[in-house]
Design a protein around this motif. Structure first.
Motif, mmCIF file in Angstrom:
data_model
loop_
_atom_site.group_PDB
_atom_site.id
_atom_site.type_symbol
_atom_site.label_atom_id
_atom_site.label_comp_id
_atom_site.label_asym_id
_atom_site.label_seq_id
_atom_site.Cartn_x
_atom_site.Cartn_y
_atom_site.Cartn_z
ATOM 1 N N ALA A 24 2.626 -27.033 -4.308
ATOM 2 C CA ALA A 24 2.519 -26.043 -3.779
ATOM 3 C C ALA A 24 1.023 -25.469 -3.560
ATOM 4 O O ALA A 24 0.723 -25.063 -2.556
ATOM 5 N N ARG A 25 0.029 -25.760 -4.687
ATOM 6 C CA ARG A 25 -1.190 -25.274 -4.645
ATOM 7 C C ARG A 25 -1.987 -26.494 -5.264
ATOM 8 O O ARG A 25 -2.139 -26.058 -6.581
ATOM 9 N N PRO A 26 -2.462 -27.602 -4.687
ATOM 10 C CA PRO A 26 -3.164 -28.488 -5.430
ATOM 11 C C PRO A 26 -4.725 -27.827 -5.993
ATOM 12 O O PRO A 26 -4.884 -27.032 -5.485
ATOM 13 N N GLY A 27 -4.920 -28.450 -7.089
ATOM 14 C CA GLY A 27 -5.881 -27.802 -7.920
ATOM 15 C C GLY A 27 -5.931 -27.849 -9.418
ATOM 16 O O GLY A 27 -5.115 -29.007 -9.564
ATOM 17 N N HIS A 28 -6.459 -27.025 -10.104
ATOM 18 C CA HIS A 28 -6.469 -27.197 -11.618
ATOM 19 C C HIS A 28 -5.366 -26.260 -12.285
ATOM 20 O O HIS A 28 -5.194 -25.040 -11.861
ATOM 21 N N HIS A 29 -4.459 -26.926 -12.944
ATOM 22 C CA HIS A 29 -3.223 -26.141 -13.637
ATOM 23 C C HIS A 29 -3.303 -26.261 -15.047
ATOM 24 O O HIS A 29 -3.694 -27.649 -15.396
ATOM 25 N N LEU A 30 -2.934 -25.560 -15.937
ATOM 26 C CA LEU A 30 -2.973 -25.482 -17.481
ATOM 27 C C LEU A 30 -1.264 -25.567 -17.792
ATOM 28 O O LEU A 30 -0.779 -24.281 -17.448
ATOM 29 N N VAL A 31 -0.934 -26.527 -18.418
ATOM 30 C CA VAL A 31 0.375 -26.484 -18.834
ATOM 31 C C VAL A 31 0.561 -26.337 -20.455
ATOM 32 O O VAL A 31 -0.368 -27.183 -21.042
ATOM 33 N N PHE A 32 0.851 -25.357 -21.155
ATOM 34 C CA PHE A 32 0.767 -25.161 -22.250
ATOM 35 C C PHE A 32 2.216 -25.541 -22.995
ATOM 36 O O PHE A 32 3.421 -24.945 -22.585
ATOM 37 N N ALA A 33 2.331 -26.216 -24.025
ATOM 38 C CA ALA A 33 3.483 -26.809 -24.559
ATOM 39 C C ALA A 33 3.471 -25.934 -26.033
ATOM 40 O O ALA A 33 2.609 -25.714 -26.653
ATOM 41 N N PRO A 34 4.734 -26.067 -26.892
ATOM 42 C CA PRO A 34 4.897 -25.686 -28.000
ATOM 43 C C PRO A 34 4.470 -26.672 -29.222
ATOM 44 O O PRO A 34 4.312 -26.225 -30.452
ATOM 45 N N SER A 35 3.861 -27.962 -28.927
ATOM 46 C CA SER A 35 3.651 -28.683 -29.830
ATOM 47 C C SER A 35 2.795 -29.947 -29.277
ATOM 48 O O SER A 35 2.942 -30.255 -27.896
#
Length: 329
Positions: free
Chosen positions: A133-144
């Motif tokens: 939907a919006r190419p670019g920089h994304h940060l995905v935060f996981a619990p571990s």
């Protein structure tokens, strides 16, 4: 040999200083905890509640102002800090235009530890949709770290056009700098970075403008239920789970989401993925200005695309600022 002896003496002095506090009038909040470490048993002297000691210190002052972007819930935080009941509680509104942030809440996926592997395919497609939907920089935060690695593998397979840096527990200074430098370069590349909520990249980093266009918090980042955390829970009784687990987890969520909007011109999509986010006890801790929109995993891309059709993101410029809570006893 001398440096080792100096370190040992320093540790002994700190332990004796803590032991003196534990033997004092506020000693009821202290516990001697035994843990099994890699080299054998470890004894730790821990303060399970700073409120009694802090309250004593604040009482000796003419005034005190406590401020942070993560003091919610204010009343409970006031009590935990040992501040008097007549403390003035002040919550400042978010200084950034609310229409430049869209908060999606996806409650259909079970991202508790036992359900993560089963939810991984649907979560991956959700993340791919947000990136497309919006190419670019994304940060995905996981619990571990383990789940961050699994997400990184899945995203690399489904997004061959993107770079997928993944935070690891063994990162040295150079690796950390490279991780951040890649996100700080809005060079037209798509990067989906996977990090651990509550870790190095969950706070105190600035990626303004189009350096970052999306943040996803995949799963509640609950603290590990170790000996100390369980002791904190037991000490606080009926409020023990909130103090030991719920409040710290939501602080990590707010810190992670706070990486997205750093200046008044920034814009982006925050996506919270976990069925627990929809439960009143958890949702009630989200900032009131967020107004999260519930959606199914398959609808996230459409909603993100609708958001990006009406906003633009300038290049990085102004200095960062954040909404803040304040306590003024």
């Amino acid at each position: 040999l001398v440096p080792r002896v100096q370190r040992l003496l320093g540790e002994l002095l700190r332990f004796l200083e803590a032991a003196g506090l534990a033997a004092g009038p506020d000693g009821a909040a202290w516990r001697l905890l035994r843990e099994d470490g890699p080299a054998g048993p470890v004894l730790r002297l821990r303060c399970l509640a700073a409120g009694p000691r802090l309250g004593t210190l604040v009482g000796e002052l003419a005034g005190c102002v406590v401020f942070s972007a993560t003091l919610s819930p204010l009343a409970q935080t006031r009590a935990l800090l040992g501040l008097p009941e007549d403390t003035t509680l002040l919550r400042l509104p978010c200084p950034f235009p609310p229409e430049r942030r869209r908060v999606l809440l996806v409650p259909d996926l079970d991202l508790r530890h036992a359900g993560r592997e089963a939810a991984l395919p649907a979560l991956t497609l959700l993340l791919v949709g947000l990136v497309r939907a919006r190419p670019g920089h994304h940060l995905v935060f996981a619990p571990s770290f383990a789940f961050a690695a699994r997400l990184g593998e899945a995203l690399a397979e489904h997004l061959p056009e993107a770079e997928v840096p993944v935070q690891t527990p063994a990162m040295d200074e150079a690796a950390r700098a490279a991780f951040l430098d890649a996100l700080a370069r809005p060079d037209g590349r798509t990067r989906v970075a996977c990090a651990v909520a509550g870790g190095l990249f969950g706070e105190a980093i600035d990626l303004p403008g189009d350096c970052l266009v999306g943040v996803v918090v995949a799963g509640l980042p609950l603290p590990a239920p170790d000996v100390e955390r369980r002791a904190v829970q037991d000490y606080h009784g009926a409020d023990g789970f909130d103090v030991a687990f719920r409040f710290p987890a939501m602080t990590r969520v707010l810190q992670a989401a706070g990486r997205l909007i750093r200046t008044e011109g920034d814009a982006g999509v925050v996506c919270l993925v976990d069925r627990r986010f929809a439960q009143p006890a958890w949702r009630g801790l989200l900032p009131p200005e967020w107004t999260p929109e519930r959606c199914a995993p398959a609808d996230a891309r459409r909603l993100a695309e609708a958001f990006w059709t009406r906003v633009t993101v300038p290049s990085p410029s102004a200095a960062p600022a954040e909404p803040a809570d304040a306590l003024a006893p």
